[in-house]
Design a protein around this motif. Structure first.
Motif, short mmCIF file in Angstrom:
data_model
loop_
_atom_site.label_atom_id
_atom_site.label_comp_id
_atom_site.label_asym_id
_atom_site.label_seq_id
_atom_site.Cartn_x
_atom_site.Cartn_y
_atom_site.Cartn_z
N PRO A 58 17.47 31.82 52.12
CA PRO A 58 17.07 32.40 50.84
C PRO A 58 17.55 31.57 49.65
O PRO A 58 17.04 31.72 48.54
N GLY A 59 18.52 30.68 49.87
CA GLY A 59 19.01 29.81 48.81
C GLY A 59 18.22 28.53 48.65
O GLY A 59 18.56 27.69 47.80
N PHE A 60 17.18 28.33 49.45
CA PHE A 60 16.37 27.12 49.35
C PHE A 60 15.68 27.04 48.00
O PHE A 60 15.04 28.00 47.56
N ASP A 61 15.82 25.91 47.33
CA ASP A 61 15.19 25.67 46.04
C ASP A 61 14.08 24.65 46.23
O ASP A 61 14.35 23.45 46.40
N THR A 86 12.18 23.31 44.22
CA THR A 86 12.10 22.32 43.15
C THR A 86 13.02 21.15 43.42
O THR A 86 12.65 19.98 43.24
N THR A 87 14.24 21.44 43.88
CA THR A 87 15.22 20.37 44.12
C THR A 87 15.39 20.04 45.60
O THR A 87 16.01 19.05 45.95
N ASN A 88 14.85 20.90 46.49
CA ASN A 88 14.99 20.79 47.94
C ASN A 88 16.41 21.08 48.43
O ASN A 88 16.72 20.86 49.61
N ALA A 89 17.28 21.57 47.57
CA ALA A 89 18.61 21.99 48.02
C ALA A 89 18.49 23.21 48.92
O ALA A 89 17.67 24.09 48.70
N GLY A 90 19.31 23.24 49.98
CA GLY A 90 19.28 24.37 50.91
C GLY A 90 18.10 24.37 51.85
O GLY A 90 17.67 25.42 52.34
N ASP A 91 17.56 23.18 52.15
CA ASP A 91 16.31 23.06 52.92
C ASP A 91 16.56 23.28 54.41
O ASP A 91 16.65 22.34 55.20
N THR A 104 18.98 17.33 54.87
CA THR A 104 19.82 18.52 54.76
C THR A 104 21.12 18.25 55.49
O THR A 104 21.12 17.85 56.65
N ARG A 105 22.24 18.47 54.81
CA ARG A 105 23.56 18.20 55.40
C ARG A 105 23.93 19.35 56.34
O ARG A 105 24.07 20.50 55.92
N ILE A 106 24.10 19.05 57.62
CA ILE A 106 24.34 20.09 58.62
C ILE A 106 25.67 20.80 58.41
O ILE A 106 25.78 22.01 58.62
N SER A 107 26.70 20.09 57.96
CA SER A 107 27.99 20.75 57.73
C SER A 107 27.86 21.85 56.69
O SER A 107 28.56 22.87 56.76
N ALA A 108 26.97 21.68 55.71
CA ALA A 108 26.72 22.73 54.75
C ALA A 108 25.81 23.81 55.33
O ALA A 108 26.02 25.01 55.13
#
Length: 276
Positions: free
Chosen positions: A126-129, A131-136, A263-267
């Protein structure tokens, strides 16, 4: 800007969707040998955790309905990119996709053998953005378990696999040249994990995207030529035998100065339901 989704597909919808999925920058001529850009053939017997996401209803039979990649992290759990499952990518809400499957154990998409496991549930961060692709990140729960040998461990925070300069491998069935030449059999490309400072320099914000080291990592080669491309989204980036990233976005494919962003797996471990 997503490193997205679509391959060569049948039908009018597929052609329109494929066009929409191309990154904002047109790819430069890639240093390539007709494999995942700058790469080589790969075999699922050596990398059984690599899977293809498929929907023949949406994307036709040409490539067995493949539209993204994924990676097995538990017998019934597959990670992929959230942007692979959004309405813009699929044309429908993912819950309406009745034939969503994961193809495993098969090098050639339309080959025999392996397993096509129906997806029982799909969770998108649900935190995927978009626009920036953060949280993908998205997690698929399968109706049928895959063999335990298909599971790859995830690299947690502080793992040496994230250190800059570490050799890594990215896998997929996507574009092999940057010119919409899609693979029908699995490919891989060797890349290097790059320093966050270099990634921030490559993507400082604006049209080419913004690099966020808390949610992303980047990998490639300083001179370009080795990269994931369209159709590889959601596929794995592996280093030292562990999953460190999922193909997410980038400016073109295999360009000098524009490494692939993952996408960083540790995150992602912390974003998942239950934290794992």
């Amino acid at each position: 800007m997503s490193r997205t989704v679509f391959c060569a597909m049948a039908g009018v919808f597929a052609l329109v969707a494929a066009t929409a999925a191309i990154p904002l920058g047109s790819p430069a001529a890639a240093v390539s040998d007709s494999i995942v850009i700058g790469g080589q053939p790969a075999h699922v017997k050596d990398s059984p955790w690599v899977v293809a996401l498929s929907s023949r209803d949406r994307f036709g039979e040409t490539r067995a309905g493949q539209f993204c990649g994924g990676v097995v992290v538990a017998p019934k759990k597959v990670l992929t990119a959230a942007h692979c499952l959004n309405r813009e990518a699929l044309g429908v809400d993912v819950g309406e996709l009745r034939d969503l499957r994961v193809i495993s154990g098969r090098d050639v998409l339309r080959g025999t053998g392996g397993q096509e496991a129906p997806v029982q549930a799909a969770w998108s961060n649900p935190g995927f953005d978009p626009t920036t692709n953060a949280g993908d990140l998205a997690v698929l729960t399968l109706a049928d378990a895959l063999p335990a040998k298909s599971v790859i461990p995830m690299a947690e925070s502080g793992d040496a696999a994230y250190e800059p300069g570490t050799g890594a491998v990215v896998y997929g069935w996507g574009d092999t040249t940057g010119n919409s030449d899609y693979a029908s059999s699995l490919r891989s490309a060797e890349v290097s994990v790059l320093p966050d400072s270099l990634c921030r320099q490559a993507y400082p914000g604006g049209r080419d995207g913004t690099y966020d080291a808390s949610a992303m990592l980047c990998a490639g080669e300083l001179l370009g030529g080795h990269d994931a491309c369209q159709g590889d989204s959601g596929g794995p980036l592996v280093a030292r035998g562990r999953l460190i990233g999922l193909v997410s976005w980038g400016n073109g494919c295999a360009r000098v100065g524009s490494p692939g962003v993952y996408t960083r797996i540790s995150a992602a471990i912390g974003w998942m339901p239950g934290g794992s």
